[in-house]
Scaffold this active site. Sequence first.
Site, short mmCIF file in Angstrom:
data_model
loop_
_atom_site.label_atom_id
_atom_site.label_comp_id
_atom_site.label_asym_id
_atom_site.label_seq_id
_atom_site.Cartn_x
_atom_site.Cartn_y
_atom_site.Cartn_z
N TYR A 1 6.80 -2.72 -6.30
CA TYR A 1 5.98 -1.59 -5.84
C TYR A 1 5.88 -1.60 -4.32
O TYR A 1 6.09 -0.57 -3.67
CB TYR A 1 4.58 -1.69 -6.46
CG TYR A 1 3.59 -0.72 -5.86
CD1 TYR A 1 3.68 0.64 -6.12
CD2 TYR A 1 2.56 -1.18 -5.04
CE1 TYR A 1 2.77 1.53 -5.55
CE2 TYR A 1 1.66 -0.29 -4.47
CZ TYR A 1 1.76 1.06 -4.74
OH TYR A 1 0.87 1.94 -4.17
N SER B 1 0.95 1.80 1.34
CA SER B 1 0.05 0.85 0.69
C SER B 1 -0.11 -0.41 1.52
O SER B 1 0.82 -0.82 2.23
CB SER B 1 0.61 0.47 -0.69
OG SER B 1 -0.06 -0.63 -1.24
#
Length: 323
Positions: free
Chosen positions: A153, A128
């Site tokens: 995350y 990501s």
Amino acid sequence: MNSIFVTGCAGFIGFHVSRKLLEEGWHVVGLDNVNDYYDTNLKEDRLHHLKKDPSFTFVRGSLENLELLHHLFHTYSFSTVVHLAAQAGVRYSIENPHTYIQSNLIGFTNILECCRKQSIPHLLYASSSSVYGANKEIPFSVSDRTETPVSLYAATKKANELLAYTYSHLYQLPTTGLRFFTVYGPWGRPDMAYFSFTNAIEQQKPIFLYNNGNLKRDFTYIDDVVEAVYRLLPKPSSQSVPYTIHNIGNTNPVTLEYFVTVLEKELQKTAIKKYLPMQPGDVETTFADIDSLSTVTNFTPKVSIEQGLAHFVDWYKQYYSSI
């Protein structure tokens, strides 16, 4: 027939990647636990489309189930693994950290172990843009330091990259990390801004623009993402440690304010805007340097935000009018 394993096949990116692979003649074995992080009806509808193809085999299960994964890897001779399953969401990770540890760390380690034991020729996995965290260099380059994640995350995605490197180093497992930059488009995720903004504007409810609408995002259309992933399938790293990472972004970041303006035009409605300060876990700007991706694949994402949002709104209206 070559078999390819796609985790997270009921998810947004996993669905589109699976559909592309089926169109190209692959046998796709898809795994998904269809969790309720967002509307499971949307996930089931994606699966319904995939199941129409006889070359698609669906398995409902979780990454944490190592026995199930071993069974699948033994049953099918996977030529490639595309690992897209994960617990998504930056803000949700602040409130539910254990969910991310289970799926994104334990689940990913299980995938690595199965790939190692079965000598999988190539593992591609979702990372990501959030790994860049507090990085101030613009655009974000794969050579930039990424030791300052600002959300759990992001930390789990950085951990995935480190684990992948270790397996590439110790076991010569070819791994390719995919740092996705704000992917959007038809069949997208309702928890993402473009989707929730569309819902709110349609219902004449307020939308919340953090950092007073000045957040900038490198929005990347789903078709460009799928093409990039597909071109990377046959291109594992040839370095002594077969490990590589690529940014997958549009390279043209826009502010949330402009993003909403385009949405208003497509929906032919005016948004009720509420301006708020930065939220914990957010970064001000994302901007991908895709030189390595372009060099390896001879591909550059090309769909503009105007084109992409037009496609999304067309799908949105058609999908929700049919429910």
